[in-house]
Motif scaffolding. Structure first.
Motif, PDB file in Angstrom:
ATOM      1  N   UNK A   1       6.424  37.379  -8.880  1.00 16.79           N
ATOM      2  CA  UNK A   1       5.928  36.096  -8.378  1.00 16.79           C
ATOM      3  C   UNK A   1       6.399  35.849  -6.945  1.00 16.79           C
ATOM      4  N   UNK A   2       7.678  36.134  -6.689  1.00 16.84           N
ATOM      5  CA  UNK A   2       8.235  35.899  -5.347  1.00 16.84           C
ATOM      6  C   UNK A   2       7.522  36.776  -4.324  1.00 16.84           C
ATOM      7  N   UNK A   3       7.341  38.069  -4.655  1.00 13.70           N
ATOM      8  CA  UNK A   3       6.724  38.985  -3.693  1.00 13.70           C
ATOM      9  C   UNK A   3       5.250  38.634  -3.472  1.00 13.70           C
ATOM     10  N   UNK A   4       4.591  38.147  -4.521  1.00 13.43           N
ATOM     11  CA  UNK A   4       3.197  37.747  -4.380  1.00 13.43           C
ATOM     12  C   UNK A   4       3.098  36.536  -3.453  1.00 13.43           C
TER      13      UNK A   4
ATOM     14  N   UNK B   1      -4.617  32.802 -10.552  1.00 14.24           N
ATOM     15  CA  UNK B   1      -3.949  33.850  -9.773  1.00 14.24           C
ATOM     16  C   UNK B   1      -2.489  33.977 -10.199  1.00 14.24           C
ATOM     17  N   UNK B   2      -1.817  32.817 -10.335  1.00 17.99           N
ATOM     18  CA  UNK B   2      -0.401  32.837 -10.739  1.00 17.99           C
ATOM     19  C   UNK B   2      -0.264  33.457 -12.132  1.00 17.99           C
ATOM     20  N   UNK B   3      -1.173  33.074 -13.035  1.00 18.80           N
ATOM     21  CA  UNK B   3      -1.119  33.619 -14.401  1.00 18.80           C
ATOM     22  C   UNK B   3      -1.304  35.140 -14.366  1.00 18.80           C
ATOM     23  N   UNK B   4      -2.253  35.608 -13.560  1.00 16.70           N
ATOM     24  CA  UNK B   4      -2.503  37.054 -13.511  1.00 16.70           C
ATOM     25  C   UNK B   4      -1.266  37.808 -13.016  1.00 16.70           C
ATOM     26  N   UNK B   5      -0.611  37.268 -11.975  1.00 18.05           N
ATOM     27  CA  UNK B   5       0.597  37.936 -11.468  1.00 18.05           C
ATOM     28  C   UNK B   5       1.683  37.957 -12.549  1.00 18.05           C
ATOM     29  N   UNK B   6       1.773  36.852 -13.308  1.00 12.33           N
ATOM     30  CA  UNK B   6       2.744  36.827 -14.417  1.00 12.33           C
ATOM     31  C   UNK B   6       2.442  37.932 -15.430  1.00 12.33           C
ATOM     32  N   UNK B   7       1.158  38.123 -15.731  1.00 15.66           N
ATOM     33  CA  UNK B   7       0.768  39.164 -16.697  1.00 15.66           C
ATOM     34  C   UNK B   7       1.178  40.543 -16.172  1.00 15.66           C
ATOM     35  N   UNK B   8       0.948  40.784 -14.869  1.00 16.94           N
ATOM     36  CA  UNK B   8       1.337  42.071 -14.283  1.00 16.94           C
ATOM     37  C   UNK B   8       2.840  42.275 -14.432  1.00 16.94           C
ATOM     38  N   UNK B   9       3.605  41.235 -14.103  1.00 16.30           N
ATOM     39  CA  UNK B   9       5.057  41.346 -14.208  1.00 16.30           C
ATOM     40  C   UNK B   9       5.497  41.630 -15.634  1.00 16.30           C
ATOM     41  N   UNK B  10       4.828  40.971 -16.596  1.00 16.77           N
ATOM     42  CA  UNK B  10       5.235  41.120 -17.998  1.00 16.77           C
ATOM     43  C   UNK B  10       4.932  42.508 -18.545  1.00 16.77           C
ATOM     44  N   UNK B  11       3.929  43.192 -17.987  1.00 18.70           N
ATOM     45  CA  UNK B  11       3.656  44.569 -18.435  1.00 18.70           C
ATOM     46  C   UNK B  11       4.946  45.377 -18.306  1.00 18.70           C
TER      47      UNK B  11
END
Lengths: 311, 244
Positions: free
Chosen positions: A152-155, A122-132
């Motif tokens: 990450x903070x908002x998630x 889950x953390x990795x996926x949120x990182x991927x979204x942020x990196x887009x």
């Protein structure tokens, strides 16, 4: 940038869903929650439901959604593709974790391992979204050190507030989780204020001179190549009046951070059924506030192509 | 694969002379005319005769007023894909629809793989890519791949449609990877520049800045024209009366 609702909802919903999933995956195996049916069923249902709804919503942004499967192929270079792969991969440990908890009624052994793995995914996926967004150089407000930690903070924040509402609902109230929800919401508030401060003072080297290669002096747009709005203006030229931006920032602060903090602090002092209602309200209000925050994230972002249009 | 080739054999591209471009839009219409039936066709027009005309174009000509201490001037500025050496539009593509050719460096889209996520258009700082809402896929300049290698055309016509159409020879086509090519010499001579070099996309296309102001042009306007011979008739009489 044009704030397409499909993408605004997608990033907000999956952010909250992955945050909740990560907390369930960690706190369940740690013995924070008993492996009962209903908390597991509702909690995992909510987390996976938010993720699935967000992912479905994101396909609404596509011109050819029937080809969406192709997006899993270019993970070597594309953050969007990596996000697609990570989001689908997360369903495997999350599904196993959910089955173990809900069907088998256990949170130890391989179920615990699946939970922890789901949390990591889950953390990795949120990182991927942020990196887009963080990887897009033409949009200075996104290509900033604030973007990825912000996601990450908002998630974590919206996941924790949802988790608190869930446990309160089952009368499993935890002062620690309530306090963590308040602290994470405060952290989110601070991070958003710092991000806006950074963006408002942004000085980028790209301007009409470098865009046209005309050195020195001033470059003023005399005439556009077209009289009507084209794709570029519709997609990248979205503008909101500054007065609206200021109001929307206030609304964001009230709904996403201020009101939820008040409600959560109140829940700390209130007896059970009311505290549960107030906690649920905090989660709902915060979700609405995060939708406004994400809308602004797009609407306030400026793309370099608008330099060619003198905007 | 959306990973970039480490090396391209050629670096085909355009050099655009901002000194001689007169903003006539011939390149724009020639591009549309050729490409709507070409490799990336159709270049869909939405509501072409209505009040909200929209459509896909690969080439757009802006006009700017450039004012320096030397004075002001109008600069016409054609904008199209620069076929960058490090095109983020390619690397962000999640499906492999976007690619940069290892043979000649041209950046293309495989329309059959495009899902229309629009991320490539966000990643391009130059606005080179335009979304076709009718077909649901992204479209962009192909450097006229279907002209430049076309054996059915006379050799002199094997250049992009925009270059062939330009009446002032403001557009040049060639291999910018070869330092001995005429187009590379032109860039060296005229001090051709990259657009937004600070973003690091390393565009292949170069723009030649307008030449410096000169004093060669007449500094005073010519005298007003006089009539060659006196008018006759009533108006002539009035003219003579009033002139005396």
């Amino acid at each position: 940038m044009h704030p397409a609702f499909s993408v605004v909802f997608f990033t907000t919903a999956t952010g909250a869903g992955y945050g909740l999933l990560a907390l369930l995956g960690v706190l369940g195996p740690l013995g924070f929650i008993a492996p009962d049916f209903w908390p597991g069923f509702v909690g995992m249902g909510l987390a996976l439901g938010l993720i699935a709804a967000g992912l479905l919503s994101s396909t609404g942004h596509l011109g050819r959604p029937e080809r969406a499967w192709r997006a899993f192929s270019q993970w070597r270079s594309s953050w969007l593709s990596r996000e697609g792969v990570a989001s689908v991969a997360t369903f495997i440990p999350a599904g196993l974790f959910g089955l173990g908890w809900v069907i088998l009624g256990r949170l130890d052994g391989w179920v615990a391992a699946a939970g922890l793995l789901a949390a990591i995914c889950a953390v990795i996926t949120v990182c991927m979204t942020g990196m887009i967004y963080a990887s897009l150089k033409p949009v200075a407000q996104w290509h900033s050190p604030y973007t990825l930690p912000g996601y990450l903070v908002f998630s974590a924040m919206s996941g924790c507030v949802l988790m608190n509402a869930l446990l309160q609902g089952f009368a499993l109230a935890s002062k620690t989780l309530l306090a963590a929800s308040v602290l994470l919401t405060l952290l989110g508030w601070g991070w958003k204020l710092a991000t806006w401060r950074h963006n408002d003072r942004l000085e980028i080297p790209t301007n009409a001179n470098t865009a046209t290669g005309l050195a020195g002096g001033t470059v003023r747009s005399l005439e556009w190549p077209h009289t009507e709005e084209n794709y570029l203006l519709k997609e990248m030229g979205f503008r909101i009046a500054r007065k609206h931006a200021a109001k929307l920032r206030l609304i964001t602060q009230a709904l996403a951070f201020g009101v939820p903090i008040l409600l959560l602090v109140a829940a700390l002092a209130l007896p059970w059924p009311i505290a549960a209602l107030v906690s649920a309200l905090a989660a709902i209000v915060q979700f609405a506030g995060m939708l406004v925050e994400r809308w602004l994230f797009f609407a306030e972002a400026k793309h370099t192509v608008m330099l060619y249009y003198g905007r | 694969m959306t990973c970039l080739p480490s090396h391209t054999d050629k670096r085909l591209g355009l050099v655009i002379d901002l000194d001689t471009c007169v903003g006539c839009q011939a390149c724009v219409t020639a591009c549309k005319e050729w490409n709507t039936g070409g490799h990336m066709g159709p270049l869909t027009d939405i509501d072409p005769y209505g009040g909200h005309v929209d459509g896909v174009w690969f080439n757009r000509v802006h006009s700017y007023e450039h004012v320096t201490e030397m004075g002001g001037r109008t600069v016409n500025f054609p904008r199209s894909c620069l076929h960058c050496e490090t095109p983020a539009c390619v690397t962000v593509c999640p499906t492999g629809a976007s690619y940069k050719r290892a043979s000649d460096g041209i950046v293309l889209i495989d329309e059959d793989k495009c899902i229309g996520c629009k991320l490539c258009s966000w990643a391009c700082p130059y606005g080179a890519r335009e979304f076709d809402t009718d077909v649901g896929v992204m479209k962009k300049c192909t450097l006229c791949v279907d002209r430049i290698y076309n054996d059915n055309l006379a050799e002199g016509d094997r250049v992009p449609a925009c270059v062939a159409a330009c009446p002032t020879s403001a557009r040049h086509f060639g291999d910018l990877g070869d330092p001995q090519s005429p187009i590379s010499h032109l860039v060296a001579e005229r001090g051709g520049v990259d657009l937004m070099p600070e973003l690091g996309y390393r565009p292949t296309n170069k723009y030649l800045p307008p030449r410096a102001h000169t004093q060669r042009a007449a500094s005073v306007p010519a005298k007003a024209l006089e009539p060659v011979r006196a008018e006759g008739g009533f108006l002539g009489w009035v003219d003579r009366m009033l002139s005396s």
